[in-house]
Design a protein around this motif. Structure first.
Motif, PDB file in Angstrom:
ATOM      1  N   LEU A 416       0.688  -1.187   0.135  1.00 39.27           N
ATOM      2  CA  LEU A 416      -0.067  -0.028  -0.175  1.00 39.27           C
ATOM      3  C   LEU A 416       0.869   1.340   0.138  1.00 39.27           C
ATOM      4  CD1 LEU A 416      -2.825   0.920   0.231  1.00 39.27           C
ATOM      5  CD2 LEU A 416      -2.510   0.819   2.721  1.00 39.27           C
ATOM      6  N   ILE A 417       1.786   1.213   0.920  1.00 41.15           N
ATOM      7  CA  ILE A 417       2.998   2.568   0.787  1.00 41.15           C
ATOM      8  C   ILE A 417       3.495   2.576  -0.426  1.00 41.15           C
ATOM      9  CG2 ILE A 417       4.774   3.504   2.088  1.00 41.15           C
ATOM     10  CD1 ILE A 417       3.660   1.883   4.593  1.00 41.15           C
ATOM     11  N   LEU A 418       4.109   1.344  -0.956  1.00 47.36           N
ATOM     12  CA  LEU A 418       4.905   1.380  -2.232  1.00 47.36           C
ATOM     13  C   LEU A 418       3.924   2.269  -3.390  1.00 47.36           C
ATOM     14  CD1 LEU A 418       7.277   0.860  -4.024  1.00 47.36           C
ATOM     15  CD2 LEU A 418       6.344  -1.417  -4.264  1.00 47.36           C
ATOM     16  N   LEU A 419       2.715   1.646  -3.439  1.00 49.41           N
ATOM     17  CA  LEU A 419       1.826   2.181  -4.480  1.00 49.41           C
ATOM     18  C   LEU A 419       1.417   3.857  -4.117  1.00 49.41           C
ATOM     19  CD1 LEU A 419      -0.929  -0.297  -4.526  1.00 49.41           C
ATOM     20  CD2 LEU A 419       0.557   0.268  -6.466  1.00 49.41           C
ATOM     21  N   ALA A 420       1.415   4.259  -3.068  1.00 50.67           N
ATOM     22  CA  ALA A 420       1.112   5.408  -2.502  1.00 50.67           C
ATOM     23  C   ALA A 420       2.486   6.508  -2.769  1.00 50.67           C
ATOM     24  CB  ALA A 420       0.964   5.650  -1.032  1.00 50.67           C
ATOM     25  N   GLY A 421       3.525   5.918  -2.722  1.00 52.33           N
ATOM     26  CA  GLY A 421       4.921   6.804  -3.183  1.00 52.33           C
ATOM     27  C   GLY A 421       4.842   6.972  -4.602  1.00 52.33           C
ATOM     28  N   ILE A 422       4.447   5.844  -5.534  1.00 51.80           N
ATOM     29  CA  ILE A 422       4.267   5.672  -6.961  1.00 51.80           C
ATOM     30  C   ILE A 422       3.429   6.867  -7.338  1.00 51.80           C
ATOM     31  CG2 ILE A 422       3.989   4.526  -8.860  1.00 51.80           C
ATOM     32  CD1 ILE A 422       5.179   1.980  -7.542  1.00 51.80           C
ATOM     33  N   THR A 423       2.301   6.610  -6.770  1.00 50.12           N
ATOM     34  CA  THR A 423       1.039   7.597  -7.211  1.00 50.12           C
ATOM     35  C   THR A 423       1.304   9.144  -6.927  1.00 50.12           C
ATOM     36  OG1 THR A 423      -0.428   5.857  -6.695  1.00 50.12           O
ATOM     37  CG2 THR A 423      -1.351   8.002  -6.955  1.00 50.12           C
ATOM     38  N   ALA A 424       2.035   9.360  -5.889  1.00 47.09           N
ATOM     39  CA  ALA A 424       2.463  10.711  -5.822  1.00 47.09           C
ATOM     40  C   ALA A 424       3.539  11.480  -6.521  1.00 47.09           C
ATOM     41  CB  ALA A 424       3.097  10.778  -4.240  1.00 47.09           C
ATOM     42  N   TYR A 425       4.439  10.421  -6.946  1.00 49.39           N
ATOM     43  CA  TYR A 425       5.554  10.962  -7.943  1.00 49.39           C
ATOM     44  C   TYR A 425       5.008  11.242  -9.248  1.00 49.39           C
ATOM     45  CZ  TYR A 425      10.011  11.015 -10.211  1.00 49.39           C
ATOM     46  OH  TYR A 425      11.140  11.207 -10.933  1.00 49.39           O
ATOM     47  N   VAL A 426       3.999  10.224  -9.779  1.00 44.98           N
ATOM     48  CA  VAL A 426       3.279  10.340 -10.839  1.00 44.98           C
ATOM     49  C   VAL A 426       2.266  11.494 -10.842  1.00 44.98           C
ATOM     50  CG1 VAL A 426       1.864   9.250 -12.771  1.00 44.98           C
ATOM     51  CG2 VAL A 426       3.440   7.836 -11.415  1.00 44.98           C
ATOM     52  N   GLN A 427       1.659  11.772  -9.995  1.00 46.43           N
ATOM     53  CA  GLN A 427       0.695  13.075  -9.925  1.00 46.43           C
ATOM     54  C   GLN A 427       1.656  14.135 -10.064  1.00 46.43           C
ATOM     55  OE1 GLN A 427      -1.392  12.038  -6.524  1.00 46.43           O
ATOM     56  NE2 GLN A 427      -3.267  11.825  -7.669  1.00 46.43           N
ATOM     57  N   ARG A 428       2.986  14.168  -9.451  1.00 51.97           N
ATOM     58  CA  ARG A 428       3.508  15.489  -9.369  1.00 51.97           C
ATOM     59  C   ARG A 428       4.166  15.641 -10.810  1.00 51.97           C
ATOM     60  NH1 ARG A 428       6.642  13.897  -5.569  1.00 51.97           N
ATOM     61  NH2 ARG A 428       8.388  13.390  -6.479  1.00 51.97           N
ATOM     62  N   SER A 429       4.561  14.398 -11.286  1.00 53.19           N
ATOM     63  CA  SER A 429       5.151  14.737 -12.798  1.00 53.19           C
ATOM     64  C   SER A 429       4.569  14.830 -13.753  1.00 53.19           C
ATOM     65  CB  SER A 429       6.025  13.458 -12.994  1.00 53.19           C
ATOM     66  OG  SER A 429       7.115  13.231 -11.968  1.00 53.19           O
ATOM     67  N   LEU A 430       3.085  14.423 -13.675  1.00 54.70           N
ATOM     68  CA  LEU A 430       2.185  14.426 -14.764  1.00 54.70           C
ATOM     69  C   LEU A 430       0.756  14.832 -14.304  1.00 54.70           C
ATOM     70  CD1 LEU A 430       2.789  10.904 -16.432  1.00 54.70           C
ATOM     71  CD2 LEU A 430       3.830  13.321 -17.123  1.00 54.70           C
ATOM     72  N   PRO A 431       0.842  15.986 -13.675  1.00 59.50           N
ATOM     73  CA  PRO A 431      -0.487  16.771 -13.193  1.00 59.50           C
ATOM     74  C   PRO A 431      -1.588  16.895 -14.129  1.00 59.50           C
ATOM     75  CG  PRO A 431       1.136  18.481 -13.786  1.00 59.50           C
ATOM     76  CD  PRO A 431       1.817  17.219 -13.963  1.00 59.50           C
ATOM     77  N   GLY A 432      -2.612  16.179 -13.720  1.00 60.02           N
ATOM     78  CA  GLY A 432      -4.020  16.259 -14.309  1.00 60.02           C
ATOM     79  C   GLY A 432      -3.883  15.152 -15.643  1.00 60.02           C
ATOM     80  N   ALA A 433      -2.988  14.413 -15.826  1.00 59.74           N
ATOM     81  CA  ALA A 433      -2.774  13.564 -17.095  1.00 59.74           C
ATOM     82  C   ALA A 433      -3.868  12.350 -17.063  1.00 59.74           C
ATOM     83  CB  ALA A 433      -1.476  13.428 -17.488  1.00 59.74           C
ATOM     84  N   LEU A 434      -3.921  11.903 -16.021  1.00 54.76           N
ATOM     85  CA  LEU A 434      -4.847  10.609 -15.806  1.00 54.76           C
ATOM     86  C   LEU A 434      -5.730  10.710 -14.763  1.00 54.76           C
ATOM     87  CD1 LEU A 434      -1.338   8.540 -15.339  1.00 54.76           C
ATOM     88  CD2 LEU A 434      -2.822   8.763 -17.327  1.00 54.76           C
ATOM     89  N   ASP A 435      -6.779  10.118 -14.784  1.00 50.71           N
ATOM     90  CA  ASP A 435      -7.982   9.871 -14.041  1.00 50.71           C
ATOM     91  C   ASP A 435      -7.515   8.924 -12.848  1.00 50.71           C
ATOM     92  OD1 ASP A 435      -8.926   7.424 -14.901  1.00 50.71           O
ATOM     93  OD2 ASP A 435      -9.409   8.072 -16.613  1.00 50.71           O
ATOM     94  N   ALA A 436      -8.418   8.985 -11.861  1.00 46.52           N
ATOM     95  CA  ALA A 436      -7.960   8.052 -10.467  1.00 46.52           C
ATOM     96  C   ALA A 436      -7.934   6.690 -11.096  1.00 46.52           C
ATOM     97  CB  ALA A 436      -9.143   8.192  -9.543  1.00 46.52           C
TER      98      ALA A 436
END
Length: 516
Positions: A416-436
């Protein structure tokens, strides 16, 4: 008329069978993680499938640990050892023949049931058949070494098997080992049982198993954007845990006698059991993905790199035992957990360097392994030695159950923590590019380690960008997991130290925690 072999020879055969069984059990914990990236690619398993491939084994082990002792005492330890070893071999065959993740998970659950029963029967026979003091000590020492070899060298063995023979043989190798174990077992193990064995605590086993299964399932599914029914699962898990406590308090001969939790030395050691499996062992499930997908190593190189993490656990237990005799378990166990935590934080620092490699992780990996090596033996000795002799078996069962439950829960939490860290990085790198939903699916693909295919199914413009951020996202996810492992080990170290610490009585007298 047939002549049976002399007792000394029978004991040699029996010890060989017990050691082989323990070797298989240990290998199935530590060799499989190296094969997970291959399973993700070849069986098209998603990240949750990879978690359940490991957790199906550990949860099934947990479900049978407390029951096996009662069944073996009632129906015969050799008989149950034969049945569990044969079932382990069959389950290993089914694992190797699996053509999909669902089949492999089911086969792993069967393997876990058999493995847990096999381990408990092996220990019971070891205690029963080896009565002479010197021979008994040598037998337990041999068992400990072989069990440690299975855990410590499992990663390199698994990596070599995957590279030379394919992932299937990580499981299929146990089929001939199981056949050899059965031959040695029939040649050397004597049947024994307890005519006064207590009745099996079916209600206690069922309620505890359901509580742990519900908790693990809830954590594993908790980050999904549409996790319907998780509230009901959480309530059912809590209700099962409450029912377990009620059932055990009302039984005349409970599976878990809660009175042992009044013994502070036992509780301090139990926190040590949980601490080792809070960070060290569950992280080994994910570390091969880091070596192969972030650092770009092959399966053999990843297995060799993991030796720095596992070898100290084999070499340092004698030191831990000597330190416990000199300074007490109440000092050594918290200190060992603190060392594990420090190792995790050093690994996090090494992983964050621009030139990160196995060398930059080496100091932290060695330190974490050393911490576990000096903690393990004092924990085992204290959990059984701090309770009355007639409850040592139950204490050992609680210790093993605490380890396996902590392992299962923290495999899910680290995921769960691994997924959270990955998700935060992708959101920061590609803001608004992907839905949830797309972001969740992408994070799971990155966490599974197949970085070459992370852009599959995404629009071309986004797919190109995702390929550039995937490795950094996975590295950040692992940095979060390492931080969790380090702080978690320190938290359990502090709780263990406080539990062991003597309390001041009214008037200023200090009461030391009871040793028995």
């Amino acid at each position: 008329m047939t002549m049976s072999p002399p007792r000394s020879n029978k004991n040699k055969f029996a010890l060989a069978a017990i050691c082989l069984a323990s070797l298989m059990f240990g290998l199935e914990i530590s060799s499989v993680p190296v094969a997970l990236p291959a399973l993700e690619r070849l069986l098209h398993a998603d990240f949750q499938d990879l978690q359940w491939i490991m957790n199906a084994y550990t949860l099934a082990c947990t479900a049978v640990l407390m029951a096996t002792g009662a069944l073996a005492d009632r129906y015969g330890r050799k008989r149950l050892f034969v049945g569990s070893t044969a079932t382990f071999g069959l389950a290993s065959l089914l694992c190797g023949l699996a053509d999909g993740a669902a089949v492999l998970i089911a086969a792993r659950a069967l393997q876990g049931v058999a493995g847990g029963a096999m381990l408990i029967c092996a220990l019971a026979i070891l205690s029963q058949q080896f009565q002479d003091g010197r021979e008994r000590g040598q037998a337990f020492a041999a068992w400990g070494v072989v069990f440690g070899v299975g855990l410590g060298f499992g990663p390199i063995i698994g990596g070599a098997i995957v590279a030379l023979c394919g992932w299937q043989w990580v499981f299929l190798v146990h089929l001939p080992l199981a056949v050899l174990t059965l031959a040695l077992l029939f040649a050397g193990v004597e049947e024994s049982r307890d005519p006064h064995a207590a009745r099996l605590d079916v209600a206690g086993i069922a309620t505890l198993s359901l509580a742990v299964l519900g908790l693990t399932y809830g954590i594993t599914r908790g980050a999904a954007p549409a996790s319907g029914g998780l509230g009901a699962v959480a309530l059912a898990s809590a209700a099962s845990l409450a029912a377990f406590v009620v059932v055990e308090r009302r039984r005349a001969h409970p599976m878990m006698d809660f009175s042992v939790f009044r013994i502070r030395a036992f509780c301090g050691a139990l926190l040590g059991s949980m601490g080792m499996n809070f960070s060290y062992w569950p992280f080994m499930i994910y570390l091969p993905i880091y070596f192969q997908s972030v650092l770009g190593y092959g399966s053999v190189a990843a297995g060799l790199s993991l030796l720095a993490y596992t070898l100290p656990t084999l070499l340092l237990p004698p030191l831990g035992e000597r330190l416990a005799r000199r300074y007490s378990a109440g000092v050594v166990i918290p200190a060992g957990l603190f060392t594990i935590g420090l190792g995790f934080l050093l690994m996090r620092h090494g992983a964050g360097l621009a030139s990160a490699s196995w060398l930059s992780l080496l100091p932290g990996a060695l330190l974490a392994g050393a911490g576990l090596g000096i903690t393990n033996t004092p924990v085992s000795n204290t959990t059984t030695g701090s309770v009355p002799g007639n409850r040592a078996g139950m204490a050992s069962g609680i210790d093993m159950s605490a380890r396996m439950i902590s392992l299962a829960v923290n495999i899910a939490l680290m995921g769960l923590i691994l997924l959270a860290g990955i998700t935060a990085y992708v959101q920061r790198s590609l803001p608004g590019a992907l839905d949830a939903a797309t972001l969740r699916a992408l994070a799971e693909r990155i966490a599974g380690g197949d970085l070459a295919a992370v852009g599959a199914g995404l629009p071309a413009a986004v797919a190109g960008q995702v390929g550039g951020v995937a490795r950094g996202a996975l590295a950040q996810g692992f940095a979060w997991v390492m931080l969790y492992g380090g702080l978690g080990a320190w938290l359990l170290a502090g709780l263990s130290w406080l539990t062991f610490a003597p309390r001041a009585r009214p008037g200023g007298a200090v009461a030391a925690p009871p040793s028995r």
